[in-house]
Design an enzyme around this catalytic site. Structure first.
Site, PDB file in Angstrom:
ATOM      1  N   ARG A  45       0.792  -1.191   0.000  1.00 59.94           N
ATOM      2  CA  ARG A  45       0.000   0.000   0.000  1.00 59.94           C
ATOM      3  C   ARG A  45       0.842   1.267   0.000  1.00 59.94           C
ATOM      4  O   ARG A  45       0.352   2.353  -0.241  1.00 59.94           O
ATOM      5  CB  ARG A  45      -0.869   0.001   1.272  1.00 59.94           C
ATOM      6  CG  ARG A  45      -2.024  -0.968   1.197  1.00 59.94           C
ATOM      7  CD  ARG A  45      -2.727  -1.093   2.540  1.00 59.94           C
ATOM      8  NE  ARG A  45      -2.255  -2.289   3.219  1.00 59.94           N
ATOM      9  CZ  ARG A  45      -2.657  -2.632   4.435  1.00 59.94           C
ATOM     10  NH1 ARG A  45      -3.454  -1.865   5.136  1.00 59.94           N
ATOM     11  NH2 ARG A  45      -2.218  -3.751   4.984  1.00 59.94           N
ATOM     12  N   GLY A  46       2.151   1.103   0.281  1.00 58.34           N
ATOM     13  CA  GLY A  46       3.015   2.254   0.547  1.00 58.34           C
ATOM     14  C   GLY A  46       3.158   3.261  -0.578  1.00 58.34           C
ATOM     15  O   GLY A  46       3.519   4.408  -0.342  1.00 58.34           O
ATOM     16  N   GLU A 101       7.344   1.914  -6.572  1.00 56.45           N
ATOM     17  CA  GLU A 101       7.541   1.375  -5.224  1.00 56.45           C
ATOM     18  C   GLU A 101       7.807   2.534  -4.256  1.00 56.45           C
ATOM     19  O   GLU A 101       8.325   3.582  -4.662  1.00 56.45           O
ATOM     20  CB  GLU A 101       8.715   0.378  -5.268  1.00 56.45           C
ATOM     21  CG  GLU A 101       9.200  -0.174  -3.949  1.00 56.45           C
ATOM     22  CD  GLU A 101       8.185  -0.989  -3.169  1.00 56.45           C
ATOM     23  OE1 GLU A 101       7.055  -0.504  -3.002  1.00 56.45           O
ATOM     24  OE2 GLU A 101       8.548  -2.080  -2.690  1.00 56.45           O
ATOM     25  N   ASP A 102       7.479   2.338  -3.008  1.00 56.08           N
ATOM     26  CA  ASP A 102       7.753   3.397  -2.016  1.00 56.08           C
ATOM     27  C   ASP A 102       9.224   3.389  -1.604  1.00 56.08           C
ATOM     28  O   ASP A 102       9.910   4.397  -1.735  1.00 56.08           O
ATOM     29  CB  ASP A 102       6.823   3.279  -0.798  1.00 56.08           C
ATOM     30  CG  ASP A 102       6.859   1.906  -0.123  1.00 56.08           C
ATOM     31  OD1 ASP A 102       7.536   0.981  -0.622  1.00 56.08           O
ATOM     32  OD2 ASP A 102       6.192   1.751   0.916  1.00 56.08           O
ATOM     33  N   ASP A 105      14.541  -1.427   0.134  1.00 52.13           N
ATOM     34  CA  ASP A 105      15.267  -1.624   1.388  1.00 52.13           C
ATOM     35  C   ASP A 105      16.242  -2.791   1.189  1.00 52.13           C
ATOM     36  O   ASP A 105      17.329  -2.597   0.652  1.00 52.13           O
ATOM     37  CB  ASP A 105      14.211  -1.881   2.476  1.00 52.13           C
ATOM     38  CG  ASP A 105      14.770  -1.934   3.876  1.00 52.13           C
ATOM     39  OD1 ASP A 105      15.601  -1.093   4.211  1.00 52.13           O
ATOM     40  OD2 ASP A 105      14.352  -2.825   4.645  1.00 52.13           O
ATOM     41  N   VAL A 155      11.386   5.082   8.238  1.00 49.52           N
ATOM     42  CA  VAL A 155      10.658   6.298   7.870  1.00 49.52           C
ATOM     43  C   VAL A 155       9.158   6.039   7.719  1.00 49.52           C
ATOM     44  O   VAL A 155       8.728   4.900   7.511  1.00 49.52           O
ATOM     45  CB  VAL A 155      11.220   6.909   6.563  1.00 49.52           C
ATOM     46  CG1 VAL A 155      12.651   7.375   6.759  1.00 49.52           C
ATOM     47  CG2 VAL A 155      11.120   5.920   5.406  1.00 49.52           C
ATOM     48  N   ARG A 167       0.513   7.055   7.522  1.00 47.08           N
ATOM     49  CA  ARG A 167       0.557   7.127   6.054  1.00 47.08           C
ATOM     50  C   ARG A 167       0.105   8.496   5.559  1.00 47.08           C
ATOM     51  O   ARG A 167       0.428   8.905   4.459  1.00 47.08           O
ATOM     52  CB  ARG A 167      -0.370   6.065   5.439  1.00 47.08           C
ATOM     53  CG  ARG A 167       0.084   4.636   5.634  1.00 47.08           C
ATOM     54  CD  ARG A 167      -0.781   3.718   4.765  1.00 47.08           C
ATOM     55  NE  ARG A 167      -0.674   2.321   5.147  1.00 47.08           N
ATOM     56  CZ  ARG A 167       0.242   1.480   4.671  1.00 47.08           C
ATOM     57  NH1 ARG A 167       1.150   1.911   3.826  1.00 47.08           N
ATOM     58  NH2 ARG A 167       0.252   0.215   5.047  1.00 47.08           N
TER      59      ARG A 167
HETATM   60  P1  IMP Z   1      12.515  -4.795   0.809  1.00 46.28           P
HETATM   61  O1  IMP Z   1      11.872  -6.011   0.219  1.00 46.28           O
HETATM   62  O2  IMP Z   1      13.327  -5.108   2.021  1.00 46.28           O
HETATM   63  O3  IMP Z   1      13.283  -3.971  -0.190  1.00 46.28           O
HETATM   64  O4  IMP Z   1      11.369  -3.947   1.414  1.00 46.28           O
HETATM   65  C1  IMP Z   1      10.603  -3.108   0.725  1.00 46.28           C
HETATM   66  C2  IMP Z   1       9.362  -2.792   1.524  1.00 46.28           C
HETATM   67  O5  IMP Z   1       9.603  -2.722   2.934  1.00 46.28           O
HETATM   68  C3  IMP Z   1       8.915  -1.408   1.143  1.00 46.28           C
HETATM   69  O6  IMP Z   1       8.037  -1.472   0.067  1.00 46.28           O
HETATM   70  C4  IMP Z   1       8.228  -0.929   2.394  1.00 46.28           C
HETATM   71  O7  IMP Z   1       6.874  -1.304   2.353  1.00 46.28           O
HETATM   72  C5  IMP Z   1       8.914  -1.649   3.513  1.00 46.28           C
HETATM   73  N1  IMP Z   1       9.854  -0.746   4.187  1.00 46.28           N
HETATM   74  C6  IMP Z   1      11.196  -0.691   4.039  1.00 46.28           C
HETATM   75  N2  IMP Z   1      11.746   0.277   4.786  1.00 46.28           N
HETATM   76  C7  IMP Z   1      10.712   0.876   5.410  1.00 46.28           C
HETATM   77  C8  IMP Z   1      10.637   2.007   6.299  1.00 46.28           C
HETATM   78  O8  IMP Z   1      11.632   2.672   6.668  1.00 46.28           O
HETATM   79  N3  IMP Z   1       9.385   2.354   6.718  1.00 46.28           N
HETATM   80  C9  IMP Z   1       8.264   1.677   6.321  1.00 46.28           C
HETATM   81  N4  IMP Z   1       8.293   0.628   5.500  1.00 46.28           N
HETATM   82  C10 IMP Z   1       9.506   0.234   5.034  1.00 46.28           C
HETATM   83 MG    MG Z   2       5.978  -1.668   0.186  1.00 40.09          MG
END
Ligand code: IMP
Ligand code: MG
Length: 180
Positions: A45-46, A101-102, A105, A155, A167
């Site tokens: 949803r981000g 994508e938001d 990470d 964040v 949000r």
């Molecule tokens: P990844 O698969 O580890 O790259 O994670 C990506 C997802 O983790 C993002 O789409 C976010 O929804 C969530 N995420 C990563 N860092 C944060 C943060 O600092 N705050 C909130 N959600 C996060």
């Molecule tokens: Mg996400």
């Protein structure tokens, strides 16, 4: 669900986000200037606030679709397994696609989504992330466009949540946990 006591410090202002989106949308428009139709795919949803602002800056024929991949649940720890909770409504074969994508990470989510969508043979598949935390990466991936590179901080705001909260903040804030 109860969250640890914390405060939110502003990290990126609403104004800075808007200015960056203007720049990014110009680049995206240039990349897709010949498209008959661009399918903009928001990862729920981000990305819902980001995609709303982004598409209004794009003077291109577009369609909007959404995909939901499993994320953190209600904790701040990333899980490595990515599941598709909600798939696209439309087909993307032979189409131009922009995945929105938001945050990137660890990189697992975007990697998984990109592989999945590439297997459906779009004509062109590009990715954009509002935020990038390169120091957290576990799999090598880089979005084609990035709004802001940020340090390893948790964040919230501008669509991004902490345990589903915050949000609706108009800016990106950093969560600072208080000692209890
Ligand atoms: P990844 O698969 O580890 O790259 O994670 C990506 C997802 O983790 C993002 O789409 C976010 O929804 C969530 N995420 C990563 N860092 C944060 C943060 O600092 N705050 C909130 N959600 C996060
Ligand atoms: Mg996400």
């Amino acid at each position: 669900m109860p969250t640890r006591p914390h405060v939110i410090d502003e990290m990126i202002s609403a104004k800075a986000i808007a200015a960056r989106i203007e720049d990014l949308s110009r680049e995206i428009q240039q990349e897709f200037k010949d498209t008959d139709k661009l399918i903009v795919v928001g990862l729920l949803r981000g990305s819902f606030v980001f995609i709303a602002d982004l598409v209004r800056e794009l003077a291109l024929p577009i369609e909007v679709d959404f995909l939901e991949a499993s994320s953190y649940g209600d904790s701040t720890v990333s899980s490595r397994e990515v599941r598709i909770l909600k798939d696209l409504r439309g087909a993307i074969e032979g189409r131009d696609v922009l995945v929105v994508e938001d945050i990137v990470d660890t990189g697992h989510t975007l990697t998984h989504v990109r592989h999945l969508l590439e297997s459906r043979q779009p004509r062109r598949l590009k990715t954009i992330a509002l935020l990038d935390k390169p120091s957290r990466r576990e799999v090598e991936i880089k979005a084609d466009w990035i709004g802001f590179e940020i340090p390893d901080e948790f964040v919230v705001g501008y669509g991004i949540d902490f345990a589903q909260r915050n949000r609706n903040l108009p800016f990106i804030g950093k969560v600072r946990f208080l000692e209890t």
